[in-house]
Design an enzyme around this catalytic site. Structure first.
Site, PDB file in Angstrom:
ATOM      1  N   LYS A 187       0.834  -1.199   0.000  1.00 41.82           N
ATOM      2  CA  LYS A 187       0.000   0.000   0.000  1.00 41.82           C
ATOM      3  C   LYS A 187       0.875   1.259   0.000  1.00 41.82           C
ATOM      4  CE  LYS A 187      -3.793  -2.465   0.459  1.00 41.82           C
ATOM      5  NZ  LYS A 187      -4.639  -2.769  -0.717  1.00 41.82           N
ATOM      6  N   ASN A 188       0.259   2.384  -0.315  1.00 39.04           N
ATOM      7  CA  ASN A 188       1.022   3.635  -0.344  1.00 39.04           C
ATOM      8  C   ASN A 188       1.669   3.932   1.005  1.00 39.04           C
ATOM      9  OD1 ASN A 188      -0.673   3.566  -2.657  1.00 39.04           O
ATOM     10  ND2 ASN A 188      -0.417   5.779  -2.914  1.00 39.04           N
TER      11      ASN A 188
END
Length: 369
Positions: A187-188
């Site tokens: 994920k970011n």
């Protein structure tokens, strides 16, 4: 699809030292690092309460548990997304109602959402898919009109901004009664294992959520709620504390890579680049093309031969999955069914350099010429 090693090497000294400090402290569960990360994320998101938990799927389940929904209550969400969004609905014996998405943004179609509301509808779960927000201004209007809860699935868009028509700006995940996210490594904002969190501005819900994640306890060995065991551990929290100040920079690096892709593909009539909605910034958790000449699968095979990873998110509609099958009229899911045949996601991460981007785009264009 992601290069987590190169990202780690840039922050290795800070992360290694932080991890060793947690080990030295032996405060592995509910330690000070978890509380500090919670506070820092609340400040970043400008939200009153962050409730850390074990993963993004737990976050969704716990959010629904806190709303006192009843068996058979209907939850509307998008047909085009990862299964976790409906998995938790079914685990709680609620009913998922799947609707089509907007062809350009991949997020829930507002008119289809309105048409799906019945007297049994209790909540909407908009998915901020691939890195940008669903049309929250319209979703919130619909929810208010019908008295529905809105739980944002923000697993793929942390750090993105929603811009309301009056100029107000809110972080994704902070507009509904509840928001959820995942800290899965890719994920970011990713940890080095599993992690998740729930967001809310509602004090009573926050209190309830803090009990649910800890076996329903507010006082040890006194169980006031039916709860679960879902905690973010201190090792993951300390890693996230090192990465949170870098999140905006990480997202900007992804946007720059997306800009490169956009320019490279702009003149090819058989390639549609991701649409950037005017009401949302895009943080490009994925960079997802639509291939219009019917050669998507062949392109994926060609890229694999060129050692370019390219993934299809998602190959099967949720309504057609064995676990969640729903009778449906294809006319009600035109966009979802088109996307299933067209989408392909290219490598997208913070460490992409121009040489890599050129190799990837050259390979795509070589096949598509």
């Amino acid at each position: 699809m992601v290069d987590l090693q190169s990202q780690y090497y840039k922050i290795k000294a800070d992360v290694d030292n932080a991890v060793l400090n947690v080990i030295d402290s032996a405060a592995f569960i509910n330690g000070p690092e978890v509380k500090s990360f919670q506070t820092e994320l609340e400040q970043y998101l400008d939200v009153k309460h962050v409730i850390p938990c074990a993963n993004g799927t737990d976050a969704l389940q716990i959010a629904l548990m806190a709303l006192d929904l009843k068996e058979g209550d209907e939850i509307i969400t998008a047909d085009f997304t990862f299964a976790a969004t409906v998995e938790v609905v079914h685990l709680l014996k609620l009913k998922s109602v799947l609707v089509d998405v907007d062809y350009d943004t991949f997020t829930i179609d507002i008119e289809k959402l309105k048409a799906a509301i019945t007297p049994k509808t209790k909540a909407i779960i908009p998915v901020h898919i691939f890195g940008q927000c669903a049309n929250m201004e319209e979703i919130l209007k619909v929810a208010k009109e019908h008295g529905l809860f809105v739980i944002e699935d923000n697993a793929q868009a942390i750090g993105s901004d929603f811009i309301f028509s009056d100029g107000t700006v809110k972080k994704s995940g902070t507009m509904g009664i509840l928001g959820t996210t995942s800290f899965f490594p890719s994920k970011n904002l990713g940890c080095y294992g599993d992690g998740g969190a729930i967001f809310t501005n509602d004090d009573e819900l926050a209190h309830k959520l803090r009990g649910i994640v800890n076996h329903g306890m507010y006082e040890r060995y006194y169980h006031d709620e039916v709860g679960v065991n879902s905690r973010l551990d201190s090792l993951q929290a300390t890693i996230l504390r090192k990465k949170l100040p870098l999140l905006d920079g990480y997202n900007e690096a992804r946007r720059k890579a997306a800009d490169y892709y956009d320019e490279a593909f702009a003149e090819n009539p058989n390639i549609l680049s991701p649409k950037r909605a005017a009401y949302s910034t895009h943080v490009f958790h994925q960079y997802t093309l639509r291939i219009l000449n019917g050669q998507r699968n062949e392109l994926q095979k060609f890229l694999t031969e060129k050692e370019v990873p390219a993934m299809i998110y998602y190959p099967v509609a949720l309504r057609k999955q064995k676990a969640y099958f729903q009778e449906s009229d294809p006319k009600d899911f035109v966009n979802t069914d088109k996307l299933l045949e067209q989408v392909i996601s290219l490598p997208m991460h913070t460490e992409l350099d121009e040489e890599q981007l050129k190799y990837i785009t050259d390979a795509v264009l070589e096949f598509m010429k």
